[in-house]
Every structure is written in C-alpha cells, then in structure tokens.
Design an enzyme around this catalytic site. Structure first.
Site, PDB file in Angstrom:
ATOM      1  N   GLU A 118     -11.935  10.126 -12.295  1.00  0.00           N
ATOM      2  CA  GLU A 118     -11.351   8.783 -12.450  1.00  0.00           C
ATOM      3  C   GLU A 118     -10.478   8.462 -11.257  1.00  0.00           C
ATOM      4  O   GLU A 118      -9.928   9.368 -10.636  1.00  0.00           O
ATOM      5  CB  GLU A 118     -10.453   8.761 -13.705  1.00  0.00           C
ATOM      6  CG  GLU A 118     -11.165   9.181 -14.961  1.00  0.00           C
ATOM      7  CD  GLU A 118     -10.199   9.711 -16.037  1.00  0.00           C
ATOM      8  OE1 GLU A 118      -8.996   9.388 -15.981  1.00  0.00           O
ATOM      9  OE2 GLU A 118     -10.682  10.446 -16.910  1.00  0.00           O
ATOM     10  N   LYS A 120      -7.066   7.385  -9.435  1.00  0.00           N
ATOM     11  CA  LYS A 120      -5.667   7.569  -9.797  1.00  0.00           C
ATOM     12  C   LYS A 120      -4.901   6.361  -9.289  1.00  0.00           C
ATOM     13  O   LYS A 120      -4.660   6.221  -8.091  1.00  0.00           O
ATOM     14  CB  LYS A 120      -5.122   8.857  -9.180  1.00  0.00           C
ATOM     15  CG  LYS A 120      -3.700   9.159  -9.597  1.00  0.00           C
ATOM     16  CD  LYS A 120      -3.287  10.542  -9.115  1.00  0.00           C
ATOM     17  CE  LYS A 120      -1.916  10.939  -9.620  1.00  0.00           C
ATOM     18  NZ  LYS A 120      -0.851  10.033  -9.186  1.00  0.00           N
ATOM     19  N   ASP A 122      -1.763   3.825  -8.821  1.00  0.00           N
ATOM     20  CA  ASP A 122      -0.350   4.035  -8.593  1.00  0.00           C
ATOM     21  C   ASP A 122       0.432   2.976  -9.361  1.00  0.00           C
ATOM     22  O   ASP A 122       0.621   1.869  -8.901  1.00  0.00           O
ATOM     23  CB  ASP A 122      -0.093   3.926  -7.089  1.00  0.00           C
ATOM     24  CG  ASP A 122       1.075   4.756  -6.685  1.00  0.00           C
ATOM     25  OD1 ASP A 122       1.584   5.496  -7.541  1.00  0.00           O
ATOM     26  OD2 ASP A 122       1.482   4.664  -5.520  1.00  0.00           O
ATOM     27  N   TYR A 228      -4.926   0.339 -17.660  1.00  0.00           N
ATOM     28  CA  TYR A 228      -6.161   1.035 -18.021  1.00  0.00           C
ATOM     29  C   TYR A 228      -5.804   2.345 -18.705  1.00  0.00           C
ATOM     30  O   TYR A 228      -4.782   2.978 -18.435  1.00  0.00           O
ATOM     31  CB  TYR A 228      -7.096   1.226 -16.834  1.00  0.00           C
ATOM     32  CG  TYR A 228      -6.738   2.339 -15.896  1.00  0.00           C
ATOM     33  CD1 TYR A 228      -5.607   2.256 -15.108  1.00  0.00           C
ATOM     34  CD2 TYR A 228      -7.549   3.464 -15.786  1.00  0.00           C
ATOM     35  CE1 TYR A 228      -5.282   3.274 -14.233  1.00  0.00           C
ATOM     36  CE2 TYR A 228      -7.229   4.489 -14.907  1.00  0.00           C
ATOM     37  CZ  TYR A 228      -6.086   4.379 -14.138  1.00  0.00           C
ATOM     38  OH  TYR A 228      -5.770   5.373 -13.283  1.00  0.00           O
ATOM     39  N   LYS A 319      -5.380  13.942  -3.880  1.00  0.00           N
ATOM     40  CA  LYS A 319      -4.694  12.801  -3.279  1.00  0.00           C
ATOM     41  C   LYS A 319      -5.361  12.336  -1.985  1.00  0.00           C
ATOM     42  O   LYS A 319      -5.874  13.134  -1.212  1.00  0.00           O
ATOM     43  CB  LYS A 319      -3.231  13.187  -2.968  1.00  0.00           C
ATOM     44  CG  LYS A 319      -2.427  13.632  -4.188  1.00  0.00           C
ATOM     45  CD  LYS A 319      -2.144  12.512  -5.162  1.00  0.00           C
ATOM     46  CE  LYS A 319      -0.952  11.682  -4.803  1.00  0.00           C
ATOM     47  NZ  LYS A 319       0.349  12.263  -5.046  1.00  0.00           N
ATOM     48  N   CYS A 413       8.746 -15.979  27.999  1.00  0.00           N
ATOM     49  CA  CYS A 413       7.479 -15.283  27.817  1.00  0.00           C
ATOM     50  C   CYS A 413       7.448 -14.053  28.720  1.00  0.00           C
ATOM     51  O   CYS A 413       7.665 -14.172  29.935  1.00  0.00           O
ATOM     52  CB  CYS A 413       6.335 -16.235  28.178  1.00  0.00           C
ATOM     53  SG  CYS A 413       4.744 -15.402  28.291  1.00  0.00           S
ATOM     54  N   CYS A 416       4.530 -14.685  31.528  1.00  0.00           N
ATOM     55  CA  CYS A 416       4.611 -15.684  32.600  1.00  0.00           C
ATOM     56  C   CYS A 416       6.012 -16.227  32.824  1.00  0.00           C
ATOM     57  O   CYS A 416       6.223 -16.991  33.758  1.00  0.00           O
ATOM     58  CB  CYS A 416       3.649 -16.831  32.317  1.00  0.00           C
ATOM     59  SG  CYS A 416       4.209 -17.915  30.998  1.00  0.00           S
ATOM     60  N   CYS A 431       4.696 -19.449  23.622  1.00  0.00           N
ATOM     61  CA  CYS A 431       4.977 -19.494  25.051  1.00  0.00           C
ATOM     62  C   CYS A 431       4.595 -20.895  25.503  1.00  0.00           C
ATOM     63  O   CYS A 431       3.494 -21.374  25.212  1.00  0.00           O
ATOM     64  CB  CYS A 431       4.133 -18.470  25.780  1.00  0.00           C
ATOM     65  SG  CYS A 431       3.949 -18.857  27.524  1.00  0.00           S
ATOM     66  N   CYS A 437      -0.035 -19.549  31.853  1.00  0.00           N
ATOM     67  CA  CYS A 437       0.278 -18.209  31.341  1.00  0.00           C
ATOM     68  C   CYS A 437      -0.995 -17.353  31.321  1.00  0.00           C
ATOM     69  O   CYS A 437      -1.969 -17.709  30.658  1.00  0.00           O
ATOM     70  CB  CYS A 437       0.863 -18.299  29.933  1.00  0.00           C
ATOM     71  SG  CYS A 437       1.197 -16.671  29.206  1.00  0.00           S
TER      72      CYS A 437
END
Ligand code: IVH
Length: 785
Positions: A118, A120, A122, A228, A319, A413, A416, A431, A437
C-alpha cells in the site's frame, strides 16, 4: 399557507435524503466515481437541513448535515486504545527489504510469502469506532496507547462514513487509517489564505494534523480533508477474513475509502517492483506519499511473526528519499527571464534532495521572499518533487543570525545595469533594459523573427542562440547587417566550440546555401507593415490586436514612437496599463536607437497613412486630461479645465486659484496642482499638449456639416456661468445649431442655469422644461464640438 408537515410525514423524506447524500459521499470518496453534481448535492443537503430545522427530533449526530461542524467542545478527552496503534519499522534500502522478507521466509518456512502492499500517505493516523454500524468515536494515535477524542472533527470529514453500508457488520469495529489533505486542496487552501492575508499551511501533513486538532469543528469542516483505511483495531463478535487484503476489500464494501494503489505481491522481488512502480507514480499522485508499506497478507502468519517493541515483524515501511531537506541559503541571484521578469533564485549550499544534488532553488518572486522572510545566511527547507524546479518552502528561524538584514530587490539589472522596476499592482519586477538587455535579447529576437511578426523564415532557435552568444546580434537591428561572411564565420566558430565536424568540410566544399537562404529571408522581411513592425518590437502587453489598433489609429511609426502614453488610451481597447507599457517602451533611449538602426538598415513600413478619423473624434484636451489619470480630475472637471484654458501649456503654468476660477472644487484644484508639482507629471502634460497640436495638424477636423446636433432647438441661458462667459456659451451653442433665446416659454428646449439663477429657472421648472447645469453644458459641448 401550505400546512406544515408533521415529523411523521417528514421522516421518510429525511431518511431518503440522508441515504442519497451518503451514497453520493460513498461514490465520490470510496468508488472515486461521483454521480451527483456538486450543485445537486448542495440542493439535497439544503432540503435536509430545512427538514431537520423544522423537526429537530429528526436530526441526528450522524446526519450528513452535521458535516459542517458542531459547536466547539473546549478540550479533547483522552481515549485509551484497547488495541494499541503500532508504528512501523523503516527500510531505506533494497537490502533492508530483502532482509525483512528473509526473516519471514525463515520463520514461517514459506518459499514466497504474499504481501499486501500500500502507499504510505503522509497525514495523521486515526482510529474510528463503530457500534452497530454507526460511527461513535474517533481518536488520534497519540502515543499509540492513548490518543485524543476528535470525534466532532472527524464527523466533518466527508470521506469517513457515519453509517456503514451493507449489513452483517461486527457489533463493535475499529477501523484505522490516515487522514490527509490532497495536494490540490492544500494548494487551494494556501492560495485563499494568501489572498485573504491568513496563515498558510507549511505542508499537507501539517494541514491534516493541524485541522484535526482544531478545537472548533466548524474550522475543521472548512479544511478539505480526506481519509483512507489501512487496518482494523478492535473487532468484536465477528470473524475477519483470513488475509489483510480481504479485510481491506471488506472495509471498502462497508463504505471506507481504501487506496486504489493497494495490491498483493509475492516475495522481495514483488515488493521492490511495487516500490519502483510507486516511485515512478509518486509525482503524479494527487497526494503526498513518503513511501510504501508492506504487510504480510496472511493473518495467521502475522500472529506467528509477532512484534518487536512497538512495531510488527510482519510489516515494514519502505521510505522514498525525502523531498524536503534543510540547507543554507548562500545568496540570492537575480535571473532575467524572457520578458525581463527579474526572478530571485536561491543559491544554496549543495544538498541531496530526493536523490539529486540541489544547488539552486526558485524563490518565485520578491513577494514570496517577503512572505517567507528569507534572508541570506538563513537555514532554509528546500523541497524537490520530481521534475518540478526545487523551491525554498520555509525558513528555520531558530538558526538566523541576529543581524541578518531583510532582503531587497536590487535596483539594477545584474545583466545590463538598467533599472529594475515594478508596475503598480504587479507581482513581478522587471529589468527595464528591454531590447538592450542581453538576457532579454534572445527571446526578443525569437519573437521579432516569428511568423506573425517580421516573419524571417529559417532563423531558428539554434541560429539565434549562436548568433547571440558569439556576438553577432546585439539587438534585432543587427539582423539587418549580417553578411554572408558573418554567417559562415559564425558557423565555423560554433562548430569549433562544440567540437563538431563542420558539414561544409565533410562535403568537401563550402556549403553556403543555408546562409544564402537566411540572408534572403532577412532581406525579404525588410518590407513590412506597421502592424507587424509594432508587434515585432515585443512591447509588453502589445499583442497582435493592440498592434493592429495602434497601426490603424495612428498610421505612422514616426508619430507613434514619439507619443506620450496617455495618447495610446485613445485607441479602442487599450487601457491604462497597456498604454503606460507602450509609452514606457518608447521612452527608453535604447529602444529608440534600435528602431533608428532598423530603419537605417532598410526596414521599411509599406503601409504608412495619416491618423484615422476615429482618432480625431475623441481627441481633445478634455479627453486627454482624463486619460492622464490625474487624481480627482474626472470627466466633468476635465471639461471645465479644457474650456477655461486655451491649451495644455497654459493649464500647466496656471496658478492653483485659476483652476477654481475654471469651476473646479477646491479639492480637485488642489489635487491637480499637487499632481503638477511633480516634475515628471508637468512634463507629461507638456508632451500631451504638443502631441495634441501635432495630431490636430495631421488630422484636420472633417468640414463641419451644416446640420448641427442642436438644429431646431432653442436654449435659454440664465444665472452666472463660471468656466465660460455667456457670450462664449451662446456662440458655442449656436455653432452646434441651437437658437439662443432671452426668455423661457413652452417652446424652449432646455435652460442652462448657472449659479444664482432666478425667475427664468423658476419658469422652466414650472413648465417642465429640461434644465442643465453648467457642468452638463460643458460635457455636452465637449462631446459634440
Ligand atoms: S499500517 C501495524 N499502513 O505510517 C501497522 N500505516 O509508522 C500500523 N501510514 O502511524 C500502520 N499509510 O500513520 C499503515 N498503508 C498504511 C499507512 C500507514 C500511512 C502511517 C500511519 C502510521 C505510520 C507507521
């Protein structure tokens, strides 16, 4: 009035509604096959609520109406678990799994034992007690021996049956399982919390645990929890099937959700195969899983294996690598995206997350940094799920240096040096270097050359990359100075760089066909239309429709590129945001230089024309004053100003009291004066005035037709007008075709009443003649002159 039903009459309907609602829950949560639309579910629920309200004796604790949460209990009572809620041992490697199976094989002397496998999830483990098929108590796992009574909260979780389905259930039954928060629900919950300024949930697990531990079940009811079942505890007066998998099937028939990912496999190969299969599926699942659980399927075998301390020897959790890890944030870099969006990226001390070394993680945007309060040097939690870009999810505040300064978006920026700006109401910083640029250049070139823009066939991504990286393209304008030699040289250098054998050499001659074709396509694109050209520039918010609007209304590039932003609002469907973006684009000297270079290198707009008549219609100082979005300068105020002042310049240079003389109330006059005291605004008004004059010259008013809109109407002026003299008013009304008379009669079409209007106004009111105030007159004039 319809006679009220007695409880006896209402009872069957209430029972029917409950059955329908329970069935809907079962189909949705257990069978994953909903048949009732949300709206129908709500309708049935409301009907049941109404019945229960009218007949409180019909209400019961396990009614679907109780899922909304009852009143808070104050504290949670203790629940002692008659059958302890155990934990599981963990396996992290294949060897540990093989070892687990070997011990079972040896002890039970079976060649290849069967396992129920099944996912697992969390979340939070809980135990649900049913007596006579009815849910009577729910408890958290707690320390395994004693948990907390969270019955009221669990009643709000729709996936948990309040009554068992079918028949023949044990007189007493405890079902164990996991309450969890599905990912979509978690995301939706956090988005809403952010919008409403509430607290966000750190992860779905905390979401589930925190929600169940709410003292007020009405709060739990608003949290989208699911459940579940994966085990049973106490079972009285009933013989369970011989295997765990058969029990799960039985639980499902009684109405419990059981993971659809469960399976039965044999031996360690079966287990490891399932592990890999779920690992591959992990990122696509609608919930977080942190591993899989293997349980010896045969109960007799389970009993024989027994327990070590608090964990069974017949089950183990395998795990997955953790998706979250902590590390140190060493810096925040700014990445400039395709449209100039400045995205902060976390530079991290390298850390293994879910099997991959992570050194960078997204911080999304400056708002997110502020929300997380991330500072350089912080210990942060990084999350990586599948192919998704790793992200910083939170800070560990305990490890922060006391003097760590708050982070701020840099002003320039990094690529540039242009200013990084943020439009009001936008999350993203950008920017402002645009075409100048380098980081934005490649994408700009790609867009420029695309089919609906300049349509340069054959200029694919690879050429754009190489031409940019090797310095042949500083801007889109450089496309038009590329020579055959440039292209061949570029290709040779790219091949050298990549260590590839040039095809040109392989063929034993210099293959130049591709270069010839590309140059021809570039040349072909020189002749274009204004619409395409404007679209090709890649101005923010300017798609094909906007480009078309600009081209149709203004007609000429030289005109468009010099206009201040409020003028763009004249075009139908262009709002303030787009207009500002267009104005901003043309205000950048770098962009103007690129346009100059394009024109110098032969780009030619073939369809220039004079501004459209439509533009002329709405073009005057009053509309532009409104377009400028000056605080407190509404349409009426703008009309007053436009009437009182000859042009934008005079308006700009006038003292504040002149605005009052023009008819503005003191607060508008003050708002205007203070707006104009900002140099930038004063300049804008000057530019708008100049643009208006230029456009007036380019678009002479269509010769006034003799038929004015006020033809045949008689007007009477009375009282004192402020924005214009009586003579002016008379002349302008006459110009629109009106006759201006001295006294009011039944034939009068309308009276314009200024302040201190006397007997004429009285007369008009007596006769029911329409009365305009000065503002209405000004509006009318502005709209019709
Ligand atoms: S069985 C004796 N099955 O994992 C067996 N547990 O460390 C008891 N969990 O507290 C648990 N999914 O919260 C089992 N399919 C599953 C599970 C599962 C999640 C959690 C559960 C338990 C922890 C075990």
């Amino acid at each position: 009035m319809t006679p009220k039903k007695t409880a006896d009459q209402a009872a069957p309907r209430a029972a029917e509604l409950r059955a329908q609602l329970e069935d809907a829950n079962y189909r949705y949560y257990v069978l994953d096959d909903p048949t009732l639309a949300d709206a129908d579910y709500d309708r049935l629920l409301r009907e049941l609520e109404a019945l229960e309200a009218a007949h409180p004796e019909l209400a019961s604790a396990d009614s679907p109406t109780q899922r909304v949460g009852s009143t808070p209990a104050g504290t949670f009572a203790e629940v002692v678990h008659a059958v302890p809620m155990l934990s599981l041992g963990n396996a992290f490697t294949d060897e540990e799994v093989v070892d687990f199976v070997r011990k079972i094989v040896e002890r039970l002397d079976v060649a290849s034992p069967q396992f129920s496998v099944e996912p697992k999830l969390d979340g939070l483990a809980i135990s649900l007690r049913y007596e006579g098929g009815r849910f009577v108590q729910g408890a958290t796992r707690g320390d395994g021996a004693t948990g907390e009574d969270v019955t009221l909260n669990l009643r709000t979780v729709k996936a948990i049956p309040m009554k068992l389905r079918g028949s023949g259930w044990p007189p007493a039954l405890e079902v164990r399982g996991e309450v969890y928060m599905p990912l979509a629900a978690f995301k939706a919950y956090n988005e809403k919390a952010l919008k409403e300024g509430g607290k966000v949930l750190a992860n779905p697990r905390n979401g589930a645990a925190g929600s169940l531990r709410q003292l007020d079940p009405r709060i739990t009811a608003q949290r989208p929890l699911a459940f579940y079942a994966y085990a049973v505890g106490v079972v009285e007066g009933y013989e369970l099937p011989a295997t765990h998998s058969a029990t799960l099937k039985q639980l499902r028939d009684w109405g419990f959700p059981v993971s659809g990912e469960s399976d039965v496999v044999a031996g360690s190969d079966g287990l490891l195969g399932y592990y890999r299969q779920m690992g591959d599926k992990r990122d696509g699942l609608p919930f977080d899983i942190d591993g899989v659980v293997y349980k010896l399927d045969d109960y007799a075998g389970q009993r024989e294996m027994g327990f070590v301390s608090r964990a069974p020897r017949w089950a183990i959790a395998h795990k997955f690598p953790a998706q979250e890890q902590s590390t140190v944030l060493e810096g925040i870099d700014i990445q400039i995206g395709r449209t100039g969006a400045a995205t902060p990226v976390a530079r991290l001390r390298p850390v293994q997350v879910a099997g991959v070394v992570v050194t960078n993680a997204t911080l999304h945007n400056a708002d997110q940094i502020a929300r997380l309060d991330v500072r350089i040097g912080d210990t942060v939690i990084v999350r990586r799920a599948g192919d998704v870009i790793p992200e910083v999810v939170r800070v560990v505040p305990e490890y922060r240096a006391p003097d760590a300064p708050e982070w701020r978006m840099p002003a320039q920026c990094p690529v540039c040096g242009s200013e990084i700006v943020r439009e009001e109401g936008e999350a993203a910083w950008r920017c402002s270097g645009e075409l100048s640029c380098p980081a934005q250049r490649k994408e700009a070139i790609r867009h420029f050359a695309s089919r609906r823009a300049m349509d340069i066939e054959g200029l694919g991504d690879r050429y754009i990359e190489d031409l940019s990286d090797l310095g042949y393209l500083q801007s889109v304008a450089d496309l038009y100075k590329l020579t055959l030699e440039d292209l061949l040289e570029m290709k040779r250098r790219a091949d050298e760089r990549d260590g590839t054998t040039p095809e040109t050499v392989k063929a034993g001659k210099v293959a130049t066909k591709w270069a010839d074709n590309l140059l021809e396509a570039i040349d072909h694109s020189r002749k274009t239309t204004l619409e395409r050209f404007l679209f090709a520039l890649g101005i923010q918010h300017v798609g094909e429709n906007t480009s078309k609007g600009l081209a149709t209304w203004f007609g000429d590039l030289q005109l468009v590129r010099g206009l201040p932003w409020p003028l763009f609002k004249r075009v139908t469907d262009i709002g303030g945001e787009s207009a500002r973006a267009i104005g901003h684009f043309f205000d950048q000297p770098g962009n103007q230089q690129v346009i100059d270079a394009l024109l110098e290198r032969g780009v030619h707009i073939a369809d220039s024309h004079a501004p459209s008549a439509k533009l002329r219609e709405g073009l005057n100082l009053a509309t532009l004053l409104v377009d400028m979005e000056i605080p407190k300068v509404t349409k009426i105020r703008a009309d007053q100003l436009a009437t009182a002042f000859a042009d934008a310049e005079t308006l700009r240079d006038a003292p504040e009291h002149a605005y009052i003389t023009a008819g503005l109330p003191a607060d508008s006059a003050q708002a205007l004066a203070s707006w104009l005291s900002v140099e930038e605004n004063a300049q804008l008004l000057g530019r708008v005035g100049d643009a208006l004059k230029r456009l007036d010259a380019l678009t002479p008013a269509s010769s006034a037709s003799s038929a004015g809109p006020l033809d045949g109407k008689t007007a009477v002026l009375t009282g004192t007008l402020t924005a214009l003299t009586r003579d002016e008013a008379k002349a302008r009304l006459e110009a629109l075709g009106a006759k201006v008379a001295g006294s009011v009669s039944k034939k009068t079409s309308f009276v314009v009443a200024g302040t201190e209007a006397g007997s004429k106004l009285d007369k008009a009111q007596e006769l029911g003649v329409e009365v305009w105030d000065e503002a209405q007159l000004l509006t009318y004039l502005a709209e019709h002159e």
